[in-house]
Design a protein around this motif. Sequence first.
Motif, PDB file in Angstrom:
ATOM      1  N   ALA A   1      -4.352   4.455  10.110  1.00  0.00           N
ATOM      2  CA  ALA A   1      -5.443   4.038   9.044  1.00  0.00           C
ATOM      3  C   ALA A   1      -4.611   3.837   7.787  1.00  0.00           C
ATOM      4  CB  ALA A   1      -6.457   5.177   9.064  1.00  0.00           C
ATOM      5  N   PRO A   2      -5.023   3.062   6.732  1.00  0.00           N
ATOM      6  CA  PRO A   2      -4.342   3.066   5.477  1.00  0.00           C
ATOM      7  C   PRO A   2      -4.963   4.309   4.460  1.00  0.00           C
ATOM      8  CG  PRO A   2      -6.529   1.613   5.360  1.00  0.00           C
ATOM      9  CD  PRO A   2      -6.429   2.138   6.761  1.00  0.00           C
ATOM     10  N   ARG A   3      -4.050   4.251   3.421  1.00  0.00           N
ATOM     11  CA  ARG A   3      -4.166   5.147   2.592  1.00  0.00           C
ATOM     12  C   ARG A   3      -5.635   4.544   1.471  1.00  0.00           C
ATOM     13  NH1 ARG A   3      -1.739   9.710  -1.217  1.00  0.00           N
ATOM     14  NH2 ARG A   3      -3.338  10.261  -2.371  1.00  0.00           N
ATOM     15  N   ASP A   4      -6.647   4.754   1.871  1.00  0.00           N
ATOM     16  CA  ASP A   4      -7.644   3.988   1.067  1.00  0.00           C
ATOM     17  C   ASP A   4      -8.781   5.064   0.342  1.00  0.00           C
ATOM     18  OD1 ASP A   4      -9.059   5.108   3.166  1.00  0.00           O
ATOM     19  OD2 ASP A   4      -9.814   3.205   3.908  1.00  0.00           O
ATOM     20  N   ASN A   5      -9.915   4.840   0.292  1.00  0.00           N
ATOM     21  CA  ASN A   5     -11.077   5.648  -0.486  1.00  0.00           C
ATOM     22  C   ASN A   5     -11.443   6.806   0.432  1.00  0.00           C
ATOM     23  OD1 ASN A   5     -12.567   4.040   1.207  1.00  0.00           O
ATOM     24  ND2 ASN A   5     -14.061   3.166  -0.627  1.00  0.00           N
ATOM     25  N   HIS A   6     -11.091   6.589   1.674  1.00  0.00           N
ATOM     26  CA  HIS A   6     -11.229   7.784   2.422  1.00  0.00           C
ATOM     27  C   HIS A   6     -10.332   9.011   2.202  1.00  0.00           C
ATOM     28  CE1 HIS A   6     -13.537   5.453   5.910  1.00  0.00           C
ATOM     29  NE2 HIS A   6     -14.267   5.170   4.705  1.00  0.00           N
ATOM     30  N   GLU A   7      -9.537   8.776   1.329  1.00  0.00           N
ATOM     31  CA  GLU A   7      -8.606   9.707   0.540  1.00  0.00           C
ATOM     32  C   GLU A   7      -7.446  10.244   1.644  1.00  0.00           C
ATOM     33  OE1 GLU A   7     -11.340  12.504  -1.122  1.00  0.00           O
ATOM     34  OE2 GLU A   7     -10.289  11.861  -2.937  1.00  0.00           O
ATOM     35  N   ALA A   8      -7.880  10.805   2.778  1.00  0.00           N
ATOM     36  CA  ALA A   8      -6.902  11.684   3.749  1.00  0.00           C
ATOM     37  C   ALA A   8      -6.953  11.680   5.289  1.00  0.00           C
ATOM     38  CB  ALA A   8      -7.122  13.297   3.270  1.00  0.00           C
ATOM     39  N   GLN A   9      -7.765  10.605   5.636  1.00  0.00           N
ATOM     40  CA  GLN A   9      -8.176  10.511   7.015  1.00  0.00           C
ATOM     41  C   GLN A   9      -6.799  10.889   7.934  1.00  0.00           C
ATOM     42  OE1 GLN A   9     -10.038   6.784   8.094  1.00  0.00           O
ATOM     43  NE2 GLN A   9      -8.923   5.694   6.456  1.00  0.00           N
ATOM     44  N   VAL A  10      -5.739  10.114   7.670  1.00  0.00           N
ATOM     45  CA  VAL A  10      -4.504  10.383   8.410  1.00  0.00           C
ATOM     46  C   VAL A  10      -4.078  11.816   8.326  1.00  0.00           C
ATOM     47  CG1 VAL A  10      -2.056   9.862   8.521  1.00  0.00           C
ATOM     48  CG2 VAL A  10      -3.717   7.909   8.569  1.00  0.00           C
ATOM     49  N   GLN A  11      -4.106  12.162   7.028  1.00  0.00           N
ATOM     50  CA  GLN A  11      -3.833  13.787   6.975  1.00  0.00           C
ATOM     51  C   GLN A  11      -4.691  14.670   7.524  1.00  0.00           C
ATOM     52  OE1 GLN A  11      -3.834  14.959   2.519  1.00  0.00           O
ATOM     53  NE2 GLN A  11      -2.239  16.424   2.929  1.00  0.00           N
ATOM     54  N   PHE A  12      -5.937  14.369   7.647  1.00  0.00           N
ATOM     55  CA  PHE A  12      -6.734  15.078   8.441  1.00  0.00           C
ATOM     56  C   PHE A  12      -6.310  15.152   9.928  1.00  0.00           C
ATOM     57  CE2 PHE A  12     -10.189  15.010   5.316  1.00  0.00           C
ATOM     58  CZ  PHE A  12     -10.531  16.455   5.163  1.00  0.00           C
ATOM     59  N   ALA A  13      -5.784  14.062  10.433  1.00  0.00           N
ATOM     60  CA  ALA A  13      -5.474  13.766  11.763  1.00  0.00           C
ATOM     61  C   ALA A  13      -4.402  14.681  12.165  1.00  0.00           C
ATOM     62  CB  ALA A  13      -5.006  12.399  12.033  1.00  0.00           C
ATOM     63  N   LEU A  14      -3.414  14.703  11.124  1.00  0.00           N
ATOM     64  CA  LEU A  14      -2.184  15.081  11.339  1.00  0.00           C
ATOM     65  C   LEU A  14      -2.268  16.869  11.319  1.00  0.00           C
ATOM     66  CD1 LEU A  14       0.134  12.508   9.595  1.00  0.00           C
ATOM     67  CD2 LEU A  14       0.507  13.262  12.003  1.00  0.00           C
ATOM     68  N   GLU A  15      -3.120  17.083  10.255  1.00  0.00           N
ATOM     69  CA  GLU A  15      -3.318  18.606  10.155  1.00  0.00           C
ATOM     70  C   GLU A  15      -4.074  19.051  11.294  1.00  0.00           C
ATOM     71  OE1 GLU A  15      -3.381  22.317   7.959  1.00  0.00           O
ATOM     72  OE2 GLU A  15      -2.669  20.111   7.457  1.00  0.00           O
ATOM     73  N   ARG A  16      -4.844  18.414  12.127  1.00  0.00           N
ATOM     74  CA  ARG A  16      -5.281  18.635  13.388  1.00  0.00           C
ATOM     75  C   ARG A  16      -4.203  18.996  14.400  1.00  0.00           C
ATOM     76  NH1 ARG A  16     -10.400  15.004  14.475  1.00  0.00           N
ATOM     77  NH2 ARG A  16     -10.735  16.542  16.189  1.00  0.00           N
ATOM     78  N   GLY A  17      -3.101  18.238  14.496  1.00  0.00           N
ATOM     79  CA  GLY A  17      -2.159  18.031  15.546  1.00  0.00           C
ATOM     80  C   GLY A  17      -2.414  16.794  16.144  1.00  0.00           C
ATOM     81  N   ILE A  18      -2.664  15.973  15.745  1.00  0.00           N
ATOM     82  CA  ILE A  18      -3.032  14.349  16.668  1.00  0.00           C
ATOM     83  C   ILE A  18      -1.938  13.423  15.833  1.00  0.00           C
ATOM     84  CG2 ILE A  18      -4.773  12.737  17.243  1.00  0.00           C
ATOM     85  CD1 ILE A  18      -6.972  14.846  16.852  1.00  0.00           C
ATOM     86  N   PRO A  19      -1.322  12.649  16.729  1.00  0.00           N
ATOM     87  CA  PRO A  19      -0.253  11.553  16.164  1.00  0.00           C
ATOM     88  C   PRO A  19      -1.196  10.744  15.552  1.00  0.00           C
ATOM     89  CG  PRO A  19       0.074  12.135  18.646  1.00  0.00           C
ATOM     90  CD  PRO A  19      -1.466  12.864  18.232  1.00  0.00           C
ATOM     91  N   ALA A  20      -0.472  10.345  14.039  1.00  0.00           N
ATOM     92  CA  ALA A  20      -1.447   9.400  13.351  1.00  0.00           C
ATOM     93  C   ALA A  20      -0.167   8.961  12.376  1.00  0.00           C
ATOM     94  CB  ALA A  20      -2.363   9.985  12.493  1.00  0.00           C
ATOM     95  N   MET A  21      -0.250   7.984  11.733  1.00  0.00           N
ATOM     96  CA  MET A  21       0.657   7.465  10.505  1.00  0.00           C
ATOM     97  C   MET A  21      -0.282   6.275   9.559  1.00  0.00           C
ATOM     98  SD  MET A  21       3.150   4.947  12.649  1.00  0.00           S
ATOM     99  CE  MET A  21       3.882   4.413  10.890  1.00  0.00           C
ATOM    100  N   LEU A  22       0.435   6.465   8.250  1.00  0.00           N
ATOM    101  CA  LEU A  22      -0.537   5.444   7.276  1.00  0.00           C
ATOM    102  C   LEU A  22      -0.118   3.966   8.020  1.00  0.00           C
ATOM    103  CD1 LEU A  22       0.365   7.504   3.993  1.00  0.00           C
ATOM    104  CD2 LEU A  22      -2.009   6.983   4.991  1.00  0.00           C
ATOM    105  N   GLY A  23      -1.127   3.080   7.911  1.00  0.00           N
ATOM    106  CA  GLY A  23      -0.867   1.581   8.206  1.00  0.00           C
ATOM    107  C   GLY A  23      -1.995   0.570   8.086  1.00  0.00           C
ATOM    108  N   ILE A  24      -1.878  -0.530   7.952  1.00  0.00           N
ATOM    109  CA  ILE A  24      -2.945  -1.246   7.975  1.00  0.00           C
ATOM    110  C   ILE A  24      -2.392  -2.852   8.385  1.00  0.00           C
ATOM    111  CG2 ILE A  24      -2.431  -2.096   5.405  1.00  0.00           C
ATOM    112  CD1 ILE A  24      -5.279  -2.781   5.142  1.00  0.00           C
ATOM    113  N   ILE A  25      -3.556  -3.383   9.283  1.00  0.00           N
ATOM    114  CA  ILE A  25      -3.280  -4.926   9.884  1.00  0.00           C
ATOM    115  C   ILE A  25      -3.345  -5.653   8.364  1.00  0.00           C
ATOM    116  CG2 ILE A  25      -3.645  -6.726  11.148  1.00  0.00           C
ATOM    117  CD1 ILE A  25      -4.415  -4.503  13.146  1.00  0.00           C
TER     118      ILE A  25
END
Length: 597
Positions: free
Chosen positions: A223-247
């Motif tokens: 997911a991109p760093r967008d107006n959702h603010e921290a969705q990737v950060q939430f994912a990683l805080e949970r211990g789930i693989p994630a990274m910032l990115g956008i098509i």
Amino acid sequence: MKQEDEQPNQQDKNYRGVSTALVLIVLCGISFSFGGIFCSQKYRYGMLDFGNVIPSLKAEAVVPLQIKAVSFPECNSTFQDYTPCTDPKRWKRYKRHRFSFLERHCPPVFERQECLVPPPDGYKSPIRWPKSRDECWYRNVPYDWINKQKSNQHWLKKEGDKFLFPGGGTMFPNGVSRYVDLMQDLIPAMKDGTIRTAIDTGCGVASWGGDLLDRGILTVSLAPRDNHEAQVQFALERGIPAMLGIISTQRLPFPSNSFDMAHCSRCLIPWTEYGGVYLLEIHRILRTGGFWVLSGPPINYLRRSKGWNSTIDEQRSNYEKLQELLTSMCFKLYNKKGDIAVWQKLSNNSCYTKLEAPNNYPPKCDDGTEPDSAWYTPMRPCLVVPDQKHKKLALNSLAKWPERLHSYPDRIGDVRGGSRSAFKRDDSKWETRVKHYKKLLPSLGTNKIRNVMDMNTVYGGFAAALIDYPLWVMNVASSYSSNTLPAVYDRGLIGTYHDWCEAFSTYPRTYDLLHLDGLFTAESHRCEMKYVLLEMDRVLRPFGYAIIQESTYFIDAIATIAKGMRWGCRKENNERGDGNEKILICQKKLWHASSKI
């Protein structure tokens, strides 16, 4: 004709002398590019800028690099979620077209921060896996935007000092498990180990990827760093693989034929716009025989069009256009039920031969761009045709998980020096090395370490040796080294291309363990060590660890910089007791910002 016992004349001597000199110059030039193989260590490191370097090299031996003690200041509190290459403060500098401002745009050297990124007020050690999948500390990711905007969809909810993750989503408000159960009914290959790797574009808080972990499927949530603010950060805080990115306009940093499955659950990507270029990128990274899953508009338009603020005719048109594009790209509709549709990427060659017809769209890619070129590589409106020499890459030709992990990856043969014996030696080496690491770091293998990064992997051997531990590994392959990342994916592991002269695509405090093996030896001619270590500090969680296996030339200098970053380190022998290499076991300390600026 010269006789056998005839002495060479002076002209021959001069010619040979000149030839020898030219060969030495060429070899030295090559060795500079590859880290200094033929030239002396003195010239190998002579151009590096490590600050105040104390000259200490002797002609007869290489002694450790020495630098003066350094102490890095704290960044101010506004940097607590600093993502250097996707910094919202710099978005206005870039074009809005296709949301390209959300792509990677790293700051120039003169704008780099040489300070330590502080944690938020009240930060404490993350909740440990597997409990973390369902809850996290509010103060670690103190953002309410998603909670307020998505409360009716049950992405997350705040209770007391925690965020809870009920497993909801835009298309699965009743829970992600029921959603995935339906998906498995549509795709039986999700149940028997055939499908192992997946990518989720527009992942939200990664509940889909989190649910798949229990089903043996490893997902990169994007997911991109967008107006959702921290969705990737939430994912990683949970211990789930994630990274910032956008098509958007650049290829995603993954090889071709990587993922067994790709997923989009109302991720708002305009799949049919711009000639279907986003679908072409999905086709590139999806393995032949792999599956693309879409839920949301325009699927199930007969029932959902009113809820999408659209008419049935508009959604019917969108669906027909989507189906036409996918067919032209050699996908076939595999299954469909309710809100979910599944397409499969064809593995036979008959469809791809049609791409050579004049005026066909999309055309076959024949512009010389390598299918695996994916580091700042522009997307093009053409289709990457599967290489017929790699028929074993098709999903139904791979060994099923977990046998796939130790099966010889066919694409190792494309790597210089790659062979079955080299693969077996690498596997054996990492089995031995990880046992040694476990002795040096007893927390390895416990729930104290969940999110792991191998900063310069080769074939994913480190991750393979850790496979039975309650953790996951992001395998990072240098964009400047041999292209071994396809083999990592063929083994059923995940990873990404990256250049460590730049910041990684993640939030601060998102990894429990960083591992590197000879990274500075290989890349120090390009990247200043100080900035690589500061980036490691940004990415590493407080109380997190770094295992640094390096040449003795670098090890003391690394320890000096690490001390300036408030890390505690100790030096150990490697598993062979080899004096030319040492291991640093480091732990990052928790500290709180002394200023509220």
